[in-house]
Design an enzyme around this catalytic site. Structure first.
Site, short mmCIF file in Angstrom:
data_model
loop_
_atom_site.label_atom_id
_atom_site.label_comp_id
_atom_site.label_asym_id
_atom_site.label_seq_id
_atom_site.Cartn_x
_atom_site.Cartn_y
_atom_site.Cartn_z
CB CYS A 42 -0.88 -0.04 1.25
SG CYS A 42 -1.85 1.43 1.56
CG HIS A 43 0.26 4.55 -2.62
ND1 HIS A 43 1.19 5.14 -3.45
CD2 HIS A 43 -0.54 3.81 -3.41
CE1 HIS A 43 0.94 4.76 -4.69
NE2 HIS A 43 -0.10 3.96 -4.70
CB THR A 44 0.07 3.65 4.26
OG1 THR A 44 -1.11 4.27 3.73
CG2 THR A 44 0.35 4.20 5.65
CG HIS A 64 -0.78 -1.64 6.18
ND1 HIS A 64 0.25 -1.09 5.44
CD2 HIS A 64 -1.92 -1.10 5.70
CE1 HIS A 64 -0.28 -0.24 4.57
NE2 HIS A 64 -1.58 -0.23 4.69
CD GLU A 65 -3.63 -3.81 0.75
OE1 GLU A 65 -4.40 -2.86 0.70
OE2 GLU A 65 -2.79 -4.03 -0.14
CB CYS A 94 -10.22 -3.98 22.47
SG CYS A 94 -11.02 -2.54 23.22
CB CYS A 97 -11.20 0.75 24.50
SG CYS A 97 -11.45 1.17 22.76
CB CYS A 100 -14.46 -0.70 21.14
SG CYS A 100 -12.98 -1.10 20.17
CB CYS A 108 -9.69 -0.09 18.81
SG CYS A 108 -9.27 -1.03 20.29
NE ARG A 112 -2.90 4.98 16.09
CZ ARG A 112 -1.63 5.28 15.84
NH1 ARG A 112 -0.66 4.74 16.56
NH2 ARG A 112 -1.33 6.12 14.87
CB CYS A 171 -5.09 -1.69 3.71
SG CYS A 171 -5.00 0.13 3.79
NE ARG A 367 -3.45 -1.97 -2.28
CZ ARG A 367 -3.43 -0.65 -2.07
NH1 ARG A 367 -3.01 0.19 -2.99
NH2 ARG A 367 -3.81 -0.16 -0.90
#
Ligand SMILES: NC(=O)c1ccc[n+]([C@@H]2O[C@H](COP(=O)([O-])OP(=O)(O)OC[C@H]3O[C@@H](n4cnc5c(N)ncnc54)[C@H](O)[C@@H]3O)[C@@H](O)[C@H]2O)c1
Ligand SMILES: N[C@@H](CCC(=O)N[C@@H](CSCO)C(=O)NCC(=O)O)C(=O)O
Ligand SMILES: [Zn+2]
Ligand SMILES: [Zn+2]
Length: 374
Positions: A42-44, A64-65, A94, A97, A100, A108, A112, A171, A367
């Site tokens: 991903c671009h992130t 992260h994907e 979770c 919290c 959530c 969440c 974090r 993602c 992608r």
């Protein structure tokens, strides 16, 4: 027991990743070790690798994907078990919290702070290489054949769904689709403009089509994206470079009898974010910021734009609660109601992951999926 697997390690900002054998420690309490089969890029990931992410630190295992199979679980884990097919969630859930329980957000708060520091919730890393600890990324680190995540950062999905596609629900696709159907809640007949027709923007188009929007206008500087916009069901395409003596916001206001009901930034460009807000209809138009802008960038507009009823908002992961809602998105995919395969333009093996980053920068890549076992 520790396990050894290959991972693409980012040792320094702005440098290629290198494939290393890394030691992946066993999952501790409330943690899950996953064998990652496939990951998108991903671009992130590129943004953090570039060194522009204020939260980015090195050495780190990005990604992260990803989708994979649970290899082992730590004490107290009840939500998944070894053998489960899963998608990693960079937005955890979770269910207990303040966030959530609010019913107002998918963000969440439970882990974090440690996630942003690149460590597990107990403050330590599960990755070792050449005598050094490697940092985790977005609570997922899917550029590794084995990764460890918090149990709230993973969701089990049906074993029937092909992981080389469902990884993208981790993602890009969920982000854009969720932004349209969950965050904006686009209504039937409404007018929508999407700035940027990458994986995220085309997924917004898909969400707007699902919601039966009346006009779906894609805005992109790349003329090649018209074909993509058409393929996903957009009704119009505008290339801002073709406009003569008119701004893109003026053009969109003209095309929609006063402005759009919903606009989406899927570029990460703060100038585009302004145009997207100003293209909204007076009194009610909403602009959703999805793109990630580099550190130091800020958005601006005349406050009058907001005084007169336009709304600026944004979302992460489309506003989707991963553990609660992702299995339904997978079911929609399996039922032919959600496009996923159509986004995959390129495939690479783990040893070609740097090519995947290069490919992503080219205009014809939507992608690129990386096979982590080859
Ligand atoms: N908020 C989130 O949860 C989230 C999740 C995933 C990705 N993102 C971010 O979303 C953004 C889009 O991701 P993507 O993978 O679709 O990217 P992409 O690069 O594939 O697509 C972006 C598109 O925008 C177009 N574009 C660039 N500048 C433009 C301009 N000035 N006007 C019109 N079009 C322009 C490009 O031609 C390209 O087609 C990135 O910033 C990414 O980091 C955010
Ligand atoms: N770390 C960056 C922010 C990056 C960012 O906004 N990440 C999105 C997901 S992008 C996925 O491709 C996100 O989830 N944001 C909410 C959150 O991080 O809690 C920075 O500091 O600028
Ligand atoms: Zn992403
Ligand atoms: Zn929570």
């Amino acid at each position: 027991m520790s396990t050894v697997g290959k991972a693409a390690v980012a040792w320094e900002a702005g440098k290629d990743l290198t494939i290393e054998d890394i030691e992946v420690l066993p999952p501790r309490a409330n943690e899950v070790r996953i064998e990652i089969y496939y990951t998108g890029v991903c671009h992130t990931d590129a943004y953090t690798l570039s060194g522009k992410d204020p939260e980015g630190a090195f050495p780190i295992v990005l990604g992260h994907e990803g989708a994979g199979i649970v290899e082992s679980v730590g004490e107290g884990v009840t939500s998944v078990k070894p053998g489960d097919y899963v998608v990693a969630l960079y937005t955890p859930e979770c269910k207990e919290c303040k966030f959530c329980k609010s019913g107002k957000t998918n963000l969440c708060g439970k882990i974090r702070a440690t996630q942003g520091k690149g460590v597990m919730p107990d403050g330590t890393s599960r990755f070792k290489c050449k005598g050094k600890d490697l940092l985790h990324f977005m609570g997922t680190s899917t550029f590794s054949q084995y990764t460890v995540v918090a149990d709230i950062s993973v969701v089990a999905i049906t074993k029937d769904a092909p992981m080389d596609r469902t990884c993208l629900l981790g993602c890009g696709i969920t982000t854009g689709y969720g932004a349209a159907v969950e965050t904006a809640k686009v209504e039937e007949g409404s007018t929508v403009a999407i700035f940027g027709a990458g994986c995220v923007g085309l997924s917004v188009v898909q969400g707007a089509v699902q919601r039966k929007a009346g006009k779906i206008i894609v805005v992109d500087l790349n003329p090649g994206k018209k074909e993509w916009a058409d393929k996903f069901g957009a009704t119009d395409f505008v290339n801002p470079s073709d406009l003569k003596g008119q701004t893109i916001q003026e053009k969109l206001i003209e095309m929609t009898d006063g402005g759009c009901d919903y606009t989406f930034d899927c570029t990460g460009n703060v100038g585009v974010m302004r145009a997207a807000l100003e293209a909204c209809h007076k009194g009610w138009g909403q602009s959703i910021v999805i793109g990630v802008a580099a550190a130091g960038q800020e958005i601006s507009t005349r406050p009058f734009q907001l005084v007169t009823g336009r709304v600026w908002k944004g979302c992460a992961f489309g506003g989707i609660k991963g553990r609660t809602q992702l299995p339904d998105l997978v079911a929609d995919y399996m039922a032919g109601k959600l496009k996923v395969d159509e986004f995959i333009t390129h495939r690479k093996n783990l040893d070609g992951i740097n090519d995947a980053f290069e490919t992503m920068k080219q205009g014809d890549c939507i992608r690129c999926v990386v096979d982590m076992r080859k």
